[in-house]
Motif scaffolding. Structure first.
Motif, mmCIF file in Angstrom:
data_model
loop_
_atom_site.group_PDB
_atom_site.id
_atom_site.type_symbol
_atom_site.label_atom_id
_atom_site.label_comp_id
_atom_site.label_asym_id
_atom_site.label_seq_id
_atom_site.Cartn_x
_atom_site.Cartn_y
_atom_site.Cartn_z
ATOM 1 N N PHE A 1 -5.278 0.685 -16.968
ATOM 2 C CA PHE A 1 -3.985 1.191 -17.421
ATOM 3 C C PHE A 1 -3.381 2.259 -16.508
ATOM 4 O O PHE A 1 -2.228 2.642 -16.709
ATOM 5 N N ALA A 2 -4.127 2.737 -15.535
ATOM 6 C CA ALA A 2 -3.578 3.696 -14.567
ATOM 7 C C ALA A 2 -4.090 3.362 -13.166
ATOM 8 O O ALA A 2 -4.617 4.231 -12.465
ATOM 9 N N PRO A 3 -3.938 2.113 -12.715
ATOM 10 C CA PRO A 3 -4.547 1.719 -11.435
ATOM 11 C C PRO A 3 -3.978 2.452 -10.234
ATOM 12 O O PRO A 3 -4.705 2.752 -9.291
ATOM 13 N N HIS A 4 -2.685 2.758 -10.258
ATOM 14 C CA HIS A 4 -2.092 3.434 -9.098
ATOM 15 C C HIS A 4 -2.674 4.830 -8.923
ATOM 16 O O HIS A 4 -2.927 5.270 -7.802
ATOM 17 N N VAL A 5 -2.893 5.523 -10.040
ATOM 18 C CA VAL A 5 -3.459 6.867 -9.972
ATOM 19 C C VAL A 5 -4.914 6.812 -9.526
ATOM 20 O O VAL A 5 -5.324 7.492 -8.574
ATOM 21 N N ILE A 6 -5.711 5.984 -10.192
ATOM 22 C CA ILE A 6 -7.139 5.900 -9.881
ATOM 23 C C ILE A 6 -7.362 5.366 -8.471
ATOM 24 O O ILE A 6 -8.261 5.809 -7.753
ATOM 25 N N GLY A 7 -6.533 4.435 -8.032
ATOM 26 C CA GLY A 7 -6.703 3.829 -6.717
ATOM 27 C C GLY A 7 -6.403 4.754 -5.565
ATOM 28 O O GLY A 7 -6.816 4.496 -4.433
ATOM 29 N N ASN A 8 -5.697 5.846 -5.825
ATOM 30 C CA ASN A 8 -5.287 6.741 -4.742
ATOM 31 C C ASN A 8 -5.807 8.158 -4.891
ATOM 32 O O ASN A 8 -5.418 9.039 -4.120
ATOM 33 N N LEU A 9 -6.692 8.379 -5.846
ATOM 34 C CA LEU A 9 -7.176 9.727 -6.126
ATOM 35 C C LEU A 9 -8.475 9.980 -5.374
ATOM 36 O O LEU A 9 -9.506 9.368 -5.651
ATOM 37 N N THR B 1 -11.847 -3.532 1.828
ATOM 38 C CA THR B 1 -11.520 -2.823 0.597
ATOM 39 C C THR B 1 -10.217 -2.053 0.771
ATOM 40 O O THR B 1 -10.024 -1.355 1.771
ATOM 41 N N LEU B 2 -9.338 -2.179 -0.211
ATOM 42 C CA LEU B 2 -8.064 -1.462 -0.204
ATOM 43 C C LEU B 2 -8.267 -0.117 -0.888
ATOM 44 O O LEU B 2 -8.231 -0.004 -2.109
ATOM 45 N N VAL B 3 -8.492 0.931 -0.103
ATOM 46 C CA VAL B 3 -8.851 2.230 -0.686
ATOM 47 C C VAL B 3 -7.648 3.130 -0.951
ATOM 48 O O VAL B 3 -7.800 4.181 -1.575
ATOM 49 N N SER B 4 -6.476 2.721 -0.508
ATOM 50 C CA SER B 4 -5.257 3.424 -0.922
ATOM 51 C C SER B 4 -4.081 2.464 -0.809
ATOM 52 O O SER B 4 -4.068 1.572 0.044
ATOM 53 N N ALA C 1 -4.478 1.843 3.163
ATOM 54 C CA ALA C 1 -5.672 2.002 3.994
ATOM 55 C C ALA C 1 -6.653 0.907 3.601
ATOM 56 O O ALA C 1 -7.018 0.786 2.425
ATOM 57 N N ILE C 2 -7.054 0.117 4.590
ATOM 58 C CA ILE C 2 -7.993 -0.982 4.375
ATOM 59 C C ILE C 2 -9.260 -0.694 5.154
ATOM 60 O O ILE C 2 -9.212 -0.404 6.360
ATOM 61 N N VAL C 3 -10.384 -0.768 4.477
ATOM 62 C CA VAL C 3 -11.679 -0.513 5.109
ATOM 63 C C VAL C 3 -12.352 -1.842 5.444
ATOM 64 O O VAL C 3 -12.466 -2.722 4.597
ATOM 65 N N VAL C 4 -12.786 -1.966 6.677
ATOM 66 C CA VAL C 4 -13.624 -3.088 7.101
ATOM 67 C C VAL C 4 -15.064 -2.578 7.099
ATOM 68 O O VAL C 4 -15.408 -1.659 7.844
ATOM 69 N N ILE D 1 -3.048 3.628 7.380
ATOM 70 C CA ILE D 1 -1.610 3.884 7.559
ATOM 71 C C ILE D 1 -1.217 4.738 6.366
ATOM 72 O O ILE D 1 -0.566 4.296 5.422
ATOM 73 N N GLY D 2 -1.656 5.995 6.409
ATOM 74 C CA GLY D 2 -1.534 6.883 5.262
ATOM 75 C C GLY D 2 -0.351 7.818 5.320
ATOM 76 O O GLY D 2 -0.310 8.814 4.580
ATOM 77 N N TYR D 3 0.605 7.535 6.189
ATOM 78 C CA TYR D 3 1.824 8.342 6.255
ATOM 79 C C TYR D 3 2.960 7.470 6.751
ATOM 80 O O TYR D 3 2.747 6.351 7.224
ATOM 81 N N GLN D 4 4.181 7.956 6.597
ATOM 82 C CA GLN D 4 5.334 7.226 7.104
ATOM 83 C C GLN D 4 5.404 7.421 8.605
ATOM 84 O O GLN D 4 5.729 8.510 9.082
ATOM 85 N N THR D 5 5.077 6.383 9.348
ATOM 86 C CA THR D 5 5.093 6.502 10.801
ATOM 87 C C THR D 5 6.543 6.546 11.298
ATOM 88 O O THR D 5 7.428 5.936 10.706
ATOM 89 N N PRO D 6 6.780 7.258 12.385
ATOM 90 C CA PRO D 6 8.163 7.442 12.834
ATOM 91 C C PRO D 6 8.733 6.216 13.551
ATOM 92 O O PRO D 6 8.005 5.311 13.971
ATOM 93 N N VAL D 7 10.045 6.243 13.685
ATOM 94 C CA VAL D 7 10.777 5.261 14.488
ATOM 95 C C VAL D 7 11.545 6.049 15.547
ATOM 96 O O VAL D 7 11.421 7.276 15.646
#
Length: 437
Positions: A121-129, A191-194, A204-207, A270-276
């Protein structure tokens, strides 16, 4: 269902540490549950973006941490309603997160039934905490990914506005690429850790297995590395690095050894907004990236405190500036840092960075206009900086006798078969003495 006094005291002390506020023990929380659940239910849990604030800032108010700490007192059957009533407080744990170590302690105090309900019921919170175990975060983020894709598809069927339809289609493309990037290759777990599913998506994907790996490398990208366009290729770079690190470890152990090669994990971060091109000249996104990377590294160290891995950060271009800023803060230390095509930062020496033994490597390709520029304050490749030179021009690998191609310009450092990738693999497994220069 009521918790014992000792366990309740632990919850109280941990949550008090998060916020500076007293939290009632579980039996008192149980009594207060009726009034809490009677509140109107706000927006669904999961609307908050991932934090871009500095690590260790803590939740600004007591409510979010108090709710998390009080979950132990709520009947699992009542948790969906409870979580709905406290969605905004839970979301604030992402926008201004508590310390990973405190989250880890709180998570351990929850029984499996309540943990499962939180994921559901709170996957976005738990997935990124940070502080929640990586396998749990992976499940939560996949669930969030699947639900967001289904919701966007449903909205697209009924949405008539052109702007809205374009945004939905872009979101579906981005999330579809994340889905594709998560697929196993060569039997290696990913694994999709964030995951942030907003317009400025982050992931962020972990191999490999981040829970047990003896060697962990974090790949930090530079400009034009948005999740929607680049997450598949970035995961591919992580896979290539994983294969090379594993291959070298097996070679060093020898074919006669009965000992399994130590585990490896590579994070395609890719844990931040990369610039253009329009915002590459400013430091705002680098500072956001530094804060996000800092939290990632502290979270990893917290979860692996009993069995710390050899931790390396491998950063390119603008991402190298973000990495340098993160390691200038004095809040976290890594075992090795490699910088490619770096425009520098305020730090003028390896001694100003949180890197053990000054274990910093710098790669500079021919025809790369960024190297030697000191655009953001320093040139990590300058002799006075004290970093070690890392070859990227190509040659022959003395270990494998394979030919290594050279990197040219600003964007070929991570190409397969290059001297740069070979050297990064050795840095990642604590074999810096074998790096070609």
């Amino acid at each position: 269902m009521l918790v014992g006094f000792a366990a309740a005291s632990i919850v109280t002390s941990v949550v008090t540490g998060l916020t500076g506020a007293f939290v009632m023990p579980a039996d008192s929380a149980q009594a207060a549950q009726v009034s809490v659940l009677a509140q109107p239910v706000p927006a669904a849990v999961g609307d908050a973006p991932a934090s871009s604030g500095p690590a260790g800032a803590g939740v600004s108010g007591a409510t979010a941490a108090a709710v998390f700490g009080s979950i132990r007192a709520v009947d699992p059957a009542a948790l969906p309603e409870f979580l709905g009533a406290h969605a905004s407080e839970l979301n604030r744990m992402l926008t201004n997160p508590p310390a990973a170590s405190d989250v880890g302690q709180l998570w351990k105090l929850l029984d499996p039934a309540r943990q499962a309900q939180l994921v559901k019921f709170a996957p976005h919170v738990i997935g990124n905490l940070e502080g929640v175990p990586y396998d749990i975060r992976g499940k939560a983020n996949v669930l969030d990914l699947d639900r967001t894709i289904a919701s966007a598809k449903s909205d697209l069927r009924t949405q008539r506005g052109k702007t809205e339809r374009v945004a939905l289609k872009r979101q579906l493309t981005t999330l579809g690429n994340v889905e594709t990037a998560l697929k196993k290759k060569d039997g290696v777990k990913r694994t999709l850790v964030s995951l942030d599913t907003s317009a400025d998506a982050r992931a962020a994907i972990v191999v490999g297995d981040l829970r047990t790996a003896r060697y962990v490398s974090v790949l930090v990208p530079g400009m034009y590395m948005a999740v929607g366009e680049q997450v598949e290729s970035w995961a591919g770079v992580a896979q290539d690095l994983y294969s090379q690190e594993t291959g070298f470890l097996k070679r060093f152990l020898g074919s006669r050894s009965n000992t399994a090669a130590p585990g490896v994990a590579v994070v395609a971060w890719i844990g931040y907004q990369t610039p253009v091109l329009t915002n590459i000249g400013g430091m705002d996104l680098a500072k956001q990236g530094a804060d996000s990377l800092e939290r990632t590294l502290i979270g990893l160290k917290s979860l692996r405190q009993a069995d710390p891995p050899y931790l390396s950060v491998l950063a390119h271009s603008y991402g190298s500036t973000a990495a340098l800023l993160a390691l200038e803060k004095g809040t976290v230390t890594v075992d090795a840092l490699a910088l490619m095509g770096s425009p520098g930062s305020d730090a003028q020496s390896v001694h100003q960075l949180g890197v053990r033994d000054g274990n910093v490597y710098v790669g500079k390709a021919t025809m790369d206009p960024i190297v030697n520029s000191a655009f953001f304050g320093s040139d990590p490749g300058a002799p006075s900086y004290g970093a070690k030179k890392m070859g990227v021009d190509g040659g022959t690998d003395p270990i494998t006798d394979k030919s290594l191609t050279g990197s040219s310009g600003h964007n070929e450092y991570f190409s397969a078969g290059t001297e740069c990738m070979r050297n990064l693999a050795l840095i990642g497994i604590d074999q810096g003495d074998l790096v070609l220069s």
